[in-house]
Write an enzyme that holds these catalytic residues in place. Structure first.
Site, PDB file in Angstrom:
ATOM      1  N   VAL A  25       0.861  -1.057  -0.015  1.00 17.34           N
ATOM      2  CA  VAL A  25       0.225   0.012   0.018  1.00 17.34           C
ATOM      3  C   VAL A  25       0.844   1.285   0.051  1.00 17.34           C
ATOM      4  O   VAL A  25       0.365   2.356   0.099  1.00 17.34           O
ATOM      5  CB  VAL A  25      -0.990   0.049   1.215  1.00 17.34           C
ATOM      6  CG1 VAL A  25      -1.853  -1.199   1.050  1.00 17.34           C
ATOM      7  CG2 VAL A  25      -0.069  -0.105   2.430  1.00 17.34           C
ATOM      8  N   ASP A 140       9.036  15.859   9.591  1.00 19.11           N
ATOM      9  CA  ASP A 140       8.861  15.645   8.319  1.00 19.11           C
ATOM     10  C   ASP A 140       7.040  15.624   8.258  1.00 19.11           C
ATOM     11  O   ASP A 140       6.635  14.700   7.836  1.00 19.11           O
ATOM     12  CB  ASP A 140       9.427  14.144   8.043  1.00 19.11           C
ATOM     13  CG  ASP A 140       9.115  14.184   6.252  1.00 19.11           C
ATOM     14  OD1 ASP A 140       9.081  14.933   5.766  1.00 19.11           O
ATOM     15  OD2 ASP A 140       9.474  12.889   6.091  1.00 19.11           O
TER      16      ASP A 140
END
EC number: 2.7.11.25
Length: 678
Positions: A25, A140
């Site tokens: 995924v 991030d």
């Protein structure tokens, strides 16, 4: 604390046999993410490559073991198998926020959902910043690391490969350029305020549904723009309270940005004005593909077939106007069917749903106008991602079916028996001398070409044994055959050119486009193409139109051939990559990344040199020639910009940059003067 974390990890160890891996995924910083089943529930399993450093794995496990918050992905356990390490994590069925906002199919959502996502992200980051005894910095924050669950109502932060303890002032650069705070890539010491800058860019992204700095491919150019104070364009008619919060969070000076706890308080007040965030978003995230269908059968987002209308949409049709609690729920998203079968029938209704109010302003005005209180489906934008990325969105069903048709047709053509290649050889041709051969016929050529009649020019292997006819025939037949094929092909090409010229000269001649030597093969292959690529029917009784139609059919056949070859080449490449040793594969990928960084640095250097020379000429000075640096002498990708460029009399080098601390707007970008420490 470290001992407690280690004990918790030992207790959370999972036998790999309990895990049933399913499809991939996505991928994270150091490995692949797969959907899996563990103890009768869906989980996400993150596989760390064998080449990944053990400290990186331990870092992510250590940080996740300390975290427990509803807006942060939970860690269930850890496992190992064949020198690979696996993290069993909470599964987010909604996929990433990035794919939701910018994928091929863009589900509709309201301003209430956007504000709710921003609030939940802020709450998760505030939890990290407030942890004891060592607060954490994510470093991030971007939509790729924000996952949706509960049918789009809940948001969770993931990918802790870049998390760092707040107790240490970090100096190494982590994160993505468009969301990265200037102090991070500048090389300065930074704190948790870098997450606040990233959060502000995410807030702008969910409001505008645009990717920041999308038109710039060079990461160093983006960093340079951010360092000079450029930010994404402000949204017209955006509520002032939201705009003030956003601009305060992306200020250049870290100390001027508010704390994440303050942001959470403001967001709690803002979301009170927008109701409807608890409404489920009807879409499904399957194999990196978003599928959206409403319960009444209407599609909630425009599919790829509307991509051709992208040029007709202005920013006014893709933005939103803030609403109050009284009317936020009234404007529900309802978009007519746009499936391939009903596209023609519903053209009028579809056009009325997506007609912009200020058409044509997309290219002329850099600002985004918000004139509607809902998100309409946005056609697919042109993607800059590499098509070799194995985790890109999958192809549409129509494209897959078309590719299978091409492959099956090629297999059938390859299996069809071909006519036997024969040679008509003069009985005594090889016994004649050159003089006798030339005098035997007035039309004969010295090369003996008239002695061969080739009935098929396809490259078929010669298998007929001609040794019984003449001893010299077998030895020379292959060479004669190759020459004959070349002559025949040249003759046919010349004849075809002469024939086409005759048709152009006489416009009264009708040309039947189907009367060709391919027996309708090109016609059938052209019909496999997408409708926009298929040849247009020619104008009757128009020779020039007929020729254009024929050329288009030839090109369609060549296009399909090249596309099929690319498919097989890509498939062959993927198989080679799978068979390649993981260490070798990682080394090659790292080399490619370094080469790309090198090209980016070289491009940035050349751009800065040109700007410097232009400024010198404008000031009346003749610029001194600078020797071109060797590629190995370029700065490291993570080093801060060269200071001899940054400190040019306090003024920016980019056209329209700001001097003297004033603010201006240049090409739709909000320019903020850079901060220089004393």
């Amino acid at each position: 604390m470290a001992t407690a974390s280690l004990d918790a990890l030992q207790a959370a160890y999972v036998d790999f046999s309990e895990i049933t891996l399913r499809e991939k995924v996505g991928h994270g910083s150091y490995g692949v993410v797969c959907k899996a089943v563990w103890r009768d529930k869906l989980v996400a399993v993150k596989e760390f490559f064998a080449s990944a450093e053990q400290k990186d794995i331990e870092k992510e496990v250590k940080q996740l073991s300390r975290v427990k918050h509803p807006n942060i992905i939970a860690l269930h356990g850890i496992s190992s198998y064949q020198q690979a390490t696996y993290l069993i994590m909470e599964f987010a069925e909604g996929g990433s926020l990035h794919n939701f906002l910018h994928g091929k199919v863009k589900p509709a959502y309201s301003l209430a959902h956007a504000m709710s996502w921003a609030r939940q992200c802020a709450e998760g980051l505030a939890y990290l910043h407030a942890m004891t005894p060592k607060p954490l910095i994510h470093r991030d924050v971007k939509p790729l690391n924000l996952l949706l669950t509960n049918k789009g109502r809940n948001l969770k932060i993931c990918d802790f490969g870049t998390v760092a303890d707040k107790s240490t002032m970090m100096t190494n650069n982590r994160g993505s350029a468009a969301w990265m705070a200037p102090e991070v890539f500048e090389g300065s010491k930074y704190t948790e305020k870098c997450d606040i800058f990233s959060w502000a860019i995410v807030l702008w992204e969910v409001l505008s549904r645009k990717q920041p700095f999308k038109g710039i491919d060079n990461a160093y150019t983006i960093q340079w723009k951010i360092y000079k104070g450029e930010r994404p364009p402000l949204l017209t008619t955006c509520p002032k309270r939201i705009e003030d919060l956003m601009t305060a969070c992306w200020k250049t000076v870290p100390e001027d940005r508010p704390s994440m706890q303050y942001i959470v308080g403001v967001m709690h007040e803002i979301v009170k004005d927008y109701t409807g965030a608890d409404k489920a978003l009807e879409y499904t995230f399957v194999n990196q593909q978003i599928v959206t269908k409403e319960s009444d059968g209407t599609v909630a987002a425009q599919p790829d077939s509307l991509s051709s209308q992208e040029g007709e949409l202005s920013p006014s049709s893709t933005q939103l106007t803030p609403t109050t609690a009284a009317n936020a729920n009234v404007n529900a998203i309802a978009i007519s069917k746009t499936t391939t079968s009903s596209m023609t029938e519903n053209t009028s209704s579809t056009s009325s749903d997506i007609t912009p109010t200020n058409s044509g302003q997309l290219d002329n005005n850099p600002l985004f106008y918000m004139v509607t209180n809902r998100w309409d489906a946005i056609p697919e934008e042109e993607s800059n991602e590499s098509r070799n990325d194995s985790f890109n969105l999958t192809s549409s069903a129509e494209a897959t079916q078309r590719l299978e048709t091409i492959r099956n047709g090629m297999i059938l053509m390859a299996c069809k028996p071909m006519e036997q290649l024969t040679l008509d050889v003069e009985a005594n041709g090889f016994d004649l001398s050159p003089s006798e051969s030339s005098s035997s016929s007035t039309n004969a050529k010295s090369d003996g070409r008239e002695r061969l009649t080739v009935t098929d020019t396809k490259p078929v292997m010669m298998t007929t044994d001609l040794s019984n006819n003449n001893g010299g025939i077998h030895a020379h037949s292959n060479g004669l055959l190759s020459h004959a094929n070349g002559w025949q092909a040249r003759d046919e090409e010349l004849q075809e050119q002469e024939h086409e010229q005759e048709i152009v000269n006489s416009l009264d001649v009708d040309v039947d486009p189907d009367e060709d030597e391919n027996d309708g093969t090109e016609q059938s292959l052209a019909e496999i193409l997408d409708p926009e690529l298929q040849p247009e029917p020619p104008i009757p009784n128009d020779a020039e139109s007929q020729l254009i139609y024929r050329d288009h059919r030839h090109m369609a056949k060549e296009y399909l051939s090249v596309d099929t070859n690319l498919y097989y080449a890509q498939d062959f490449k993927d198989k080679l990559i799978v068979q390649m040793d993981r260490t070798e594969r990682e080394q090659k990928q790292e080399l490619l990344r370094k080469m790309k960084d090198k090209e980016g640095l070289q491009s940035l250097y050349n751009n800065l040199q040109q700007q410097y020379a232009s400024r010198q000429l404008a000031a009346g000075h003749h610029p001194q020639p600078h020797p071109h640096p060797h590629p190995n002498q370029l700065q490291h990708p993570h080093s801060h910009p060269p200071m001899h460029f940054l400190q040019d009399e306090g003024c920016g080098l980019l056209p329209g940059s700001v001097c003297g601390g004033s603010e201006s707007v240049e090409e739709g970008w909000v320019v903020i003067p850079p901060h220089h420490n004393a």
